[in-house]
Design a protein around this motif. Structure first.
Motif, PDB file in Angstrom:
ATOM      1  N   LEU A 381     -17.719 -50.567   5.752  1.00 40.77           N
ATOM      2  CA  LEU A 381     -18.009 -49.484   4.824  1.00 40.77           C
ATOM      3  C   LEU A 381     -19.314 -48.917   4.924  1.00 40.77           C
ATOM      4  O   LEU A 381     -20.328 -49.679   4.481  1.00 40.77           O
ATOM      5  N   GLY A 382     -19.674 -47.700   5.425  1.00 43.04           N
ATOM      6  CA  GLY A 382     -20.962 -47.154   5.185  1.00 43.04           C
ATOM      7  C   GLY A 382     -21.198 -45.788   4.918  1.00 43.04           C
ATOM      8  O   GLY A 382     -20.166 -45.067   5.049  1.00 43.04           O
ATOM      9  N   GLY A 383     -22.218 -45.455   4.404  1.00 41.61           N
ATOM     10  CA  GLY A 383     -22.506 -43.953   3.799  1.00 41.61           C
ATOM     11  C   GLY A 383     -23.904 -43.580   4.116  1.00 41.61           C
ATOM     12  O   GLY A 383     -24.814 -44.414   4.114  1.00 41.61           O
ATOM     13  N   ILE A 384     -23.811 -42.299   4.608  1.00 43.06           N
ATOM     14  CA  ILE A 384     -25.229 -41.785   5.152  1.00 43.06           C
ATOM     15  C   ILE A 384     -25.469 -40.524   4.326  1.00 43.06           C
ATOM     16  O   ILE A 384     -24.493 -39.568   4.104  1.00 43.06           O
ATOM     17  N   ASP A 385     -26.667 -40.387   3.582  1.00 41.13           N
ATOM     18  CA  ASP A 385     -26.990 -39.232   2.894  1.00 41.13           C
ATOM     19  C   ASP A 385     -27.711 -38.217   3.812  1.00 41.13           C
ATOM     20  O   ASP A 385     -28.626 -38.721   4.602  1.00 41.13           O
ATOM     21  N   LEU A 386     -27.680 -37.049   3.914  1.00 41.92           N
ATOM     22  CA  LEU A 386     -27.991 -35.983   4.795  1.00 41.92           C
ATOM     23  C   LEU A 386     -29.092 -35.076   3.981  1.00 41.92           C
ATOM     24  O   LEU A 386     -28.648 -34.694   2.673  1.00 41.92           O
ATOM     25  N   ALA A 387     -30.025 -34.647   4.515  1.00 40.85           N
ATOM     26  CA  ALA A 387     -30.883 -33.734   3.820  1.00 40.85           C
ATOM     27  C   ALA A 387     -29.916 -32.263   3.475  1.00 40.85           C
ATOM     28  O   ALA A 387     -29.645 -31.743   4.436  1.00 40.85           O
ATOM     29  N   PRO A 388     -30.200 -32.085   2.311  1.00 39.26           N
ATOM     30  CA  PRO A 388     -28.939 -30.695   2.100  1.00 39.26           C
ATOM     31  C   PRO A 388     -29.644 -29.260   2.693  1.00 39.26           C
ATOM     32  O   PRO A 388     -30.820 -29.344   3.047  1.00 39.26           O
ATOM     33  N   ALA A 389     -28.531 -28.498   2.818  1.00 40.52           N
ATOM     34  CA  ALA A 389     -29.139 -27.193   3.274  1.00 40.52           C
ATOM     35  C   ALA A 389     -29.100 -26.280   1.677  1.00 40.52           C
ATOM     36  O   ALA A 389     -29.504 -26.615   0.992  1.00 40.52           O
ATOM     37  N   ALA A 390     -29.072 -25.123   2.083  1.00 37.33           N
ATOM     38  CA  ALA A 390     -29.410 -24.226   0.944  1.00 37.33           C
ATOM     39  C   ALA A 390     -28.362 -24.329  -0.211  1.00 37.33           C
ATOM     40  O   ALA A 390     -28.697 -24.472  -1.337  1.00 37.33           O
ATOM     41  N   ASN A 391     -27.054 -24.694   0.083  1.00 38.26           N
ATOM     42  CA  ASN A 391     -26.079 -24.908  -0.969  1.00 38.26           C
ATOM     43  C   ASN A 391     -25.636 -26.334  -0.660  1.00 38.26           C
ATOM     44  O   ASN A 391     -25.262 -26.867   0.271  1.00 38.26           O
ATOM     45  N   ALA A 392     -25.425 -27.117  -1.855  1.00 35.92           N
ATOM     46  CA  ALA A 392     -25.180 -28.584  -1.889  1.00 35.92           C
ATOM     47  C   ALA A 392     -23.743 -28.763  -1.485  1.00 35.92           C
ATOM     48  O   ALA A 392     -22.840 -27.734  -1.647  1.00 35.92           O
ATOM     49  N   GLY A 393     -23.683 -29.764  -0.547  1.00 33.10           N
ATOM     50  CA  GLY A 393     -22.402 -29.867   0.105  1.00 33.10           C
ATOM     51  C   GLY A 393     -22.134 -29.063   1.427  1.00 33.10           C
ATOM     52  O   GLY A 393     -21.426 -29.589   2.413  1.00 33.10           O
ATOM     53  N   GLN A 394     -22.961 -28.159   1.735  1.00 32.00           N
ATOM     54  CA  GLN A 394     -22.881 -27.313   3.138  1.00 32.00           C
ATOM     55  C   GLN A 394     -23.424 -28.087   4.181  1.00 32.00           C
ATOM     56  O   GLN A 394     -22.419 -27.928   5.292  1.00 32.00           O
ATOM     57  N   ARG A 395     -24.207 -28.953   4.242  1.00 34.29           N
ATOM     58  CA  ARG A 395     -24.781 -29.677   5.170  1.00 34.29           C
ATOM     59  C   ARG A 395     -23.715 -30.761   5.552  1.00 34.29           C
ATOM     60  O   ARG A 395     -23.138 -30.766   6.699  1.00 34.29           O
ATOM     61  N   GLY A 396     -23.114 -31.561   4.774  1.00 30.13           N
ATOM     62  CA  GLY A 396     -22.129 -32.450   5.059  1.00 30.13           C
ATOM     63  C   GLY A 396     -20.690 -31.945   5.556  1.00 30.13           C
ATOM     64  O   GLY A 396     -20.278 -32.421   6.552  1.00 30.13           O
ATOM     65  N   TYR A 397     -20.560 -30.693   5.127  1.00 29.77           N
ATOM     66  CA  TYR A 397     -19.349 -30.117   5.619  1.00 29.77           C
ATOM     67  C   TYR A 397     -19.535 -29.688   6.725  1.00 29.77           C
ATOM     68  O   TYR A 397     -18.588 -29.855   7.779  1.00 29.77           O
ATOM     69  N   GLU A 398     -20.577 -29.052   7.362  1.00 26.70           N
ATOM     70  CA  GLU A 398     -20.901 -28.659   8.547  1.00 26.70           C
ATOM     71  C   GLU A 398     -20.757 -29.768   9.577  1.00 26.70           C
ATOM     72  O   GLU A 398     -20.435 -29.513  10.741  1.00 26.70           O
ATOM     73  N   VAL A 399     -21.747 -30.720   9.116  1.00 22.94           N
ATOM     74  CA  VAL A 399     -21.572 -31.987  10.178  1.00 22.94           C
ATOM     75  C   VAL A 399     -20.323 -32.472  10.337  1.00 22.94           C
ATOM     76  O   VAL A 399     -20.136 -32.749  11.642  1.00 22.94           O
ATOM     77  N   GLN A 400     -19.565 -32.725   9.504  1.00 24.03           N
ATOM     78  CA  GLN A 400     -18.262 -33.142   9.938  1.00 24.03           C
ATOM     79  C   GLN A 400     -17.460 -32.355  10.609  1.00 24.03           C
ATOM     80  O   GLN A 400     -16.750 -32.910  11.583  1.00 24.03           O
ATOM     81  N   LYS A 401     -17.603 -31.196  10.641  1.00 25.32           N
ATOM     82  CA  LYS A 401     -16.844 -30.270  11.676  1.00 25.32           C
ATOM     83  C   LYS A 401     -17.421 -30.480  12.903  1.00 25.32           C
ATOM     84  O   LYS A 401     -16.634 -30.399  13.885  1.00 25.32           O
TER      85      LYS A 401
END
Length: 446
Positions: A381-401
């Protein structure tokens, strides 16, 4: 027209406005749909036949991989034998067999099993059991629950009340049980800790602060995930869970561990509470109990709690006014029995533990990627934090797409990526997972 033929048609022939996707930006999905039409082993397949590596075991559920024939055959047999009966006033052999098989994996003494239909139902059931137990003991004033910030405990009203994720609770707050929250366990000084971080056991003393504020006589239970999964894999600091156990014991507060994500081998043992050598009073389970083949959950309860509730009722009285139409569904029990048998016969939990070293090595090799700000991991089980974009959660959503387009299926929560490979995967597929992940992360500027 068969389902497969229908699903391999043009994407727009598949989509309609009737299906409302959960936890999904529905408008964006319809503009850029991501679809699976079949699954086998470690892979999903899209309508074009493209293989997409499953890096999160479905949603922590398909720990044995997809398309296991043993499960399909067990379900088929049960459908033709006893397709359904409710467990109100009636039982069936599969329920007793599944409870016995499950209890063999659980910590000693936690062998009284209440079956439900999901992890969310398991959490709500555990809360009701805690209240019923204290009432049976003459402590009816204990009706406060202690949870944590950043916690996820499902989406029924009990779990939403426990939730420490703002988006999950802000529109539904104040309608469930009374809950107070401890701090979460993420600390900046623990960034990039492999396994249990060394700092933060003192955070367990938040429970003492809440006891002082509200009175132990009013607190029913402390509810925690051993590893906070959906929020981004927060591994407990060394000594933290032990300290919670000590405080609960001292003040007659029940310790409920939510193992819906961590259970069934994710940490290298059957349950994370065993990996951390902590014995809770109640454990909530779901997801991998049937390898995701059918919806099912369970609550494992200590004998003392169970017997106290049962003995408080009269000879022909219902002792616990709770249950679901689908509690101990015969077909779900058959799927659970087949799944639990595979775990034992193939020594899956030990095999997962043996894979953990290579998995964590590849995971922490991502340190230094410009987009990565923290990495956490334990077992598989692993977790990776990403540097956020302008809006919180936007970066994670775009990366998983982007990962999906590159052939990898992962979960994102906010700006955290969550990795949970299939437990019976191989080294080459773990390498493939991180090759895709590294390549995609390298193409995105912080």
């Amino acid at each position: 027209m068969t389902l497969v033929t229908m699903m391999t048609a043009h994407y727009q022939d598949i989509l309609n406005d009737n299906f409302w996707l959960p936890f999904t930006p529905n408008k964006d999905f319809r503009n850029d749909p991501k679809l699976f039409v079949r699954a086998e082993g470690d892979y999903y397949y899209d309508p074009d036949g493209r293989a997409i590596l499953d890096g999160v075991s479905g949603l922590f559920a398909s720990a044995l991989g997809h398309g296991r024939k043993e499960l399909a055959e067990a379900v088929h047999r049960q459908m033709l034998t006893l397709d359904f009966t409710a467990s109100f006033y009636r039982g069936h052999p599969g329920a007793f067999a599944a409870a016995k098989a499950l209890s063999a994996l659980l910590p000693p003494g936690l062998d009284r099993i209440f079956f439900v239909g999901s992890g969310s139902e398991a959490v709500d059931t555990a809360l009701k059991i805690a209240l019923a137990y204290h009432r049976a003991k003459g402590r009816g004033g204990r009706n406060i629950f202690v949870s944590r910030e950043r916690a996820y405990h499902g989406v029924n009203f009990g779990g939403v009340s426990l939730s420490g994720l703002p988006n999950n609770r802000r529109n539904f707050d104040g309608v469930g049980p009374r809950v107070v929250h401890m701090r979460h366990t993420w600390l900046a000084e623990n960034r990039y800790s492999r396994g249990q971080p060394g700092h933060g056991d003192f955070l367990a003393d938040d429970l003492l602060r809440l006891i002082t504020l509200h009175g132990a006589e009013n607190i029913a239970a402390c509810v925690v995930e051993p590893i906070a999964g959906s929020t981004g894999v927060l591994v407990p600091p060394v000594g933290y869970l032990e300290r919670l156990r000590q405080i609960c014991d001292r003040h007659d507060i029940l310790l409920i561990m939510d193992e819906v994500i961590c259970g069934f081998g994710r940490t290298g043992r059957a349950f994370a509470s065993q990996s951390f050598n902590i014995r809770p009073d109640i454990i909530t389970l779901a997801k991998a109990i049937t390898n995701g083949a059918l919806p099912m959950g369970a609550v494992a309860v200590s004998r003392d709690i169970h017997d106290s509730i049962i003995n408080a009722g009269g000879e022909r009285e219902i002792e616990f006014f709770h249950g679901y139409t689908w509690s101990a569904h015969p077909v779900a029990c058959a799927a659970a029995l087949a799944t639990l048998a595979i775990y034992q016969e193939e020594n899956v939990f030990a095999a997962a533990g043996a894979l953990s070293g290579h998995f964590l090595q590849r995971l922490f090799a991502l340190q230094g990627q410009p987009l990565v700000t923290d990495i956490r991991g334990y077992g598989l089980l692993g977790g990776i934090d990403l540097a956020p974009a302008a809006n919180a959660g936007q970066r994670g959503y775009e990366v998983q797409k982007k990962l999906f387009d590159a052939g990898l299926h992962l979960k994102s929560t906010g700006d955290a990526l969550i990795i949970a490979p299939i437990l019976v995967t191989g080294l080459e597929r773990i390498d493939r997972l991180f090759e895709i992940l590294t390549r995609v992360l390298s193409t995105i500027k912080p």
